[in-house]
Motif scaffolding. Sequence first.
Motif, mmCIF file in Angstrom:
data_model
loop_
_atom_site.group_PDB
_atom_site.id
_atom_site.type_symbol
_atom_site.label_atom_id
_atom_site.label_comp_id
_atom_site.label_asym_id
_atom_site.label_seq_id
_atom_site.Cartn_x
_atom_site.Cartn_y
_atom_site.Cartn_z
ATOM 1 N N GLY A 148 0.788 -1.219 0.000
ATOM 2 C CA GLY A 148 0.000 0.000 0.000
ATOM 3 C C GLY A 148 0.824 1.274 0.000
ATOM 4 N N GLU A 149 2.139 1.158 -0.167
ATOM 5 C CA GLU A 149 3.004 2.331 -0.209
ATOM 6 C C GLU A 149 3.044 2.877 -1.632
ATOM 7 O OE1 GLU A 149 6.629 2.046 2.491
ATOM 8 O OE2 GLU A 149 6.202 -0.072 2.088
ATOM 9 N N GLN A 150 3.498 4.114 -1.746
ATOM 10 C CA GLN A 150 3.638 4.763 -3.047
ATOM 11 C C GLN A 150 5.121 4.845 -3.398
ATOM 12 O OE1 GLN A 150 1.197 5.688 -5.158
ATOM 13 N NE2 GLN A 150 -0.168 4.693 -3.690
ATOM 14 N N PRO A 151 5.644 3.851 -4.097
ATOM 15 C CA PRO A 151 7.075 3.875 -4.424
ATOM 16 C C PRO A 151 7.363 4.801 -5.595
ATOM 17 C CG PRO A 151 6.080 1.922 -5.357
ATOM 18 C CD PRO A 151 4.997 2.628 -4.576
ATOM 19 N N PRO A 152 8.608 5.261 -5.702
ATOM 20 C CA PRO A 152 9.000 6.010 -6.903
ATOM 21 C C PRO A 152 9.084 5.048 -8.082
ATOM 22 C CG PRO A 152 10.904 5.621 -5.507
ATOM 23 C CD PRO A 152 9.713 5.087 -4.772
ATOM 24 N N GLU A 153 9.310 5.582 -9.246
ATOM 25 C CA GLU A 153 9.507 4.756 -10.432
ATOM 26 C C GLU A 153 10.922 4.175 -10.404
ATOM 27 O OE1 GLU A 153 7.145 4.006 -12.702
ATOM 28 O OE2 GLU A 153 5.800 5.138 -11.396
ATOM 29 N N ALA A 154 11.106 3.013 -11.028
ATOM 30 C CA ALA A 154 12.435 2.388 -11.079
ATOM 31 C C ALA A 154 13.448 3.307 -11.753
ATOM 32 C CB ALA A 154 12.355 1.043 -11.809
ATOM 33 N N LEU A 155 13.026 4.007 -12.794
ATOM 34 C CA LEU A 155 13.938 4.908 -13.494
ATOM 35 C C LEU A 155 14.392 6.055 -12.592
ATOM 36 C CD1 LEU A 155 15.421 5.382 -16.120
ATOM 37 C CD2 LEU A 155 13.442 6.689 -16.922
ATOM 38 N N ASP A 156 13.508 6.507 -11.679
ATOM 39 C CA ASP A 156 13.911 7.541 -10.728
ATOM 40 C C ASP A 156 15.014 7.033 -9.796
ATOM 41 O OD1 ASP A 156 12.156 9.443 -11.741
ATOM 42 O OD2 ASP A 156 10.546 8.887 -10.353
ATOM 43 N N ILE A 157 14.943 5.770 -9.423
ATOM 44 C CA ILE A 157 15.995 5.204 -8.573
ATOM 45 C C ILE A 157 17.308 5.127 -9.349
ATOM 46 C CG2 ILE A 157 16.741 3.114 -7.353
ATOM 47 C CD1 ILE A 157 13.808 2.763 -6.511
ATOM 48 N N LEU A 158 17.230 4.734 -10.612
ATOM 49 C CA LEU A 158 18.443 4.712 -11.435
ATOM 50 C C LEU A 158 19.014 6.119 -11.601
ATOM 51 C CD1 LEU A 158 17.327 2.193 -14.200
ATOM 52 C CD2 LEU A 158 19.063 1.803 -12.460
ATOM 53 N N ASP A 159 18.140 7.093 -11.885
ATOM 54 C CA ASP A 159 18.592 8.459 -12.150
ATOM 55 C C ASP A 159 19.080 9.194 -10.904
ATOM 56 O OD1 ASP A 159 18.030 8.278 -14.849
ATOM 57 O OD2 ASP A 159 16.109 9.338 -14.715
ATOM 58 N N HIS A 160 18.375 9.019 -9.795
ATOM 59 C CA HIS A 160 18.623 9.863 -8.620
ATOM 60 C C HIS A 160 19.376 9.164 -7.495
ATOM 61 C CE1 HIS A 160 16.187 13.023 -10.346
ATOM 62 N NE2 HIS A 160 15.308 12.093 -10.681
ATOM 63 N N LEU A 161 19.565 7.869 -7.614
ATOM 64 C CA LEU A 161 20.305 7.153 -6.577
ATOM 65 C C LEU A 161 21.542 6.462 -7.146
ATOM 66 C CD1 LEU A 161 20.507 6.131 -3.661
ATOM 67 C CD2 LEU A 161 19.019 4.228 -4.321
ATOM 68 N N ASP A 186 16.899 10.904 0.606
ATOM 69 C CA ASP A 186 15.987 11.991 0.988
ATOM 70 C C ASP A 186 15.481 12.729 -0.248
ATOM 71 O OD1 ASP A 186 16.377 11.318 3.655
ATOM 72 O OD2 ASP A 186 17.854 12.910 4.012
ATOM 73 N N ARG A 187 16.379 13.027 -1.185
ATOM 74 C CA ARG A 187 15.982 13.720 -2.418
ATOM 75 C C ARG A 187 15.045 12.863 -3.260
ATOM 76 N NH1 ARG A 187 21.972 15.746 -4.178
ATOM 77 N NH2 ARG A 187 22.224 17.299 -2.533
ATOM 78 N N LEU A 188 15.338 11.574 -3.344
ATOM 79 C CA LEU A 188 14.488 10.663 -4.110
ATOM 80 C C LEU A 188 13.084 10.618 -3.522
ATOM 81 C CD1 LEU A 188 14.152 8.402 -6.267
ATOM 82 C CD2 LEU A 188 14.966 6.807 -4.519
ATOM 83 N N LEU A 189 12.985 10.523 -2.207
ATOM 84 C CA LEU A 189 11.668 10.465 -1.570
ATOM 85 C C LEU A 189 10.931 11.792 -1.691
ATOM 86 C CD1 LEU A 189 12.584 8.342 1.568
ATOM 87 C CD2 LEU A 189 11.344 7.596 -0.472
ATOM 88 N N ALA A 190 11.661 12.907 -1.627
ATOM 89 C CA ALA A 190 11.037 14.223 -1.808
ATOM 90 C C ALA A 190 10.497 14.364 -3.227
ATOM 91 C CB ALA A 190 12.023 15.338 -1.485
ATOM 92 N N LEU A 191 11.254 13.877 -4.209
ATOM 93 C CA LEU A 191 10.812 13.895 -5.604
ATOM 94 C C LEU A 191 9.547 13.060 -5.764
ATOM 95 C CD1 LEU A 191 11.433 14.563 -8.643
ATOM 96 C CD2 LEU A 191 12.642 12.387 -8.691
ATOM 97 N N ARG A 192 9.547 11.889 -5.167
ATOM 98 C CA ARG A 192 8.350 11.028 -5.229
ATOM 99 C C ARG A 192 7.146 11.735 -4.624
ATOM 100 N NH1 ARG A 192 7.631 6.784 -0.708
ATOM 101 N NH2 ARG A 192 7.637 8.787 0.307
ATOM 102 N N ASP A 193 7.348 12.391 -3.483
ATOM 103 C CA ASP A 193 6.232 13.068 -2.800
ATOM 104 C C ASP A 193 5.717 14.244 -3.634
ATOM 105 O OD1 ASP A 193 6.531 11.227 -0.789
ATOM 106 O OD2 ASP A 193 7.626 12.588 0.551
ATOM 107 N N ARG A 194 6.627 14.977 -4.294
ATOM 108 C CA ARG A 194 6.201 16.093 -5.159
ATOM 109 C C ARG A 194 5.402 15.599 -6.353
ATOM 110 N NH1 ARG A 194 11.356 18.116 -4.426
ATOM 111 N NH2 ARG A 194 12.002 17.480 -6.507
ATOM 112 N N ASN A 195 5.872 14.464 -6.926
ATOM 113 C CA ASN A 195 5.229 13.935 -8.133
ATOM 114 C C ASN A 195 4.033 13.067 -7.845
ATOM 115 O OD1 ASN A 195 7.161 15.225 -9.639
ATOM 116 N ND2 ASN A 195 8.470 13.420 -9.856
#
Length: 196
Positions: A148-161, A186-195
């Motif tokens: 039930g969590e809202q994960p980022p996209e896999a590509l965001d993990i590749l790009d930002h981590l 922290d930046r990846l999770l903030a990006l996910r929350d914004r998007n």
Amino acid sequence: MEDREQPIRRPGGRSARVRAAVHKAVTALIAERGYGNFTVGDVADRAGVADSSVYRRWGTLESLLMDVAITWLTTTSPIPDTGGLEQDLRAYAAGVARDVTGPDGLAVLRLVLALSTAGEAGARARDDFLAERSRQIQGMLDRARDRGEQPPEALDILDHLLAPMYIRVLFGLGSLTPDYVDTLIDRLLALRDRNG
């Protein structure tokens, strides 16, 4: 008619020892000489095996190099399952940072980069490497989504981590300290929350 016994194959027997020695030789040669500056004979000499053993198992140097890269990827940085996405991401990122700065990490990253410019077989190796990394990440994200969590996209993990860590290691731009890795998360999770 007499029943013949089949020979017993032991996991971790001679074949596994040869494979480990050859993989170790490859990463050492890449670290010392760089891609394209050694032969199957050099690998065999370093591993203490016959050239024919290498050719019989891998066929070509490029196939061997692909196997080394994919094996390293699938045996390092295991995907954690802590029960929560943020903890999974932090544990995963810490493992990647440890592995890419470990004894074989830089050599394997350089190998994947070099293979990607080495024609069709090299491009396939790069694609296989990235596909395996993406598959690992997607499994973690799918588990989070199932909880039930809202994960980022896999590509965001590749790009930002992963990309910032790989670039730092490849170009010697700074160490992968725990604080730096946490900042990436922290930046990846903030990006996910914004998007999101």
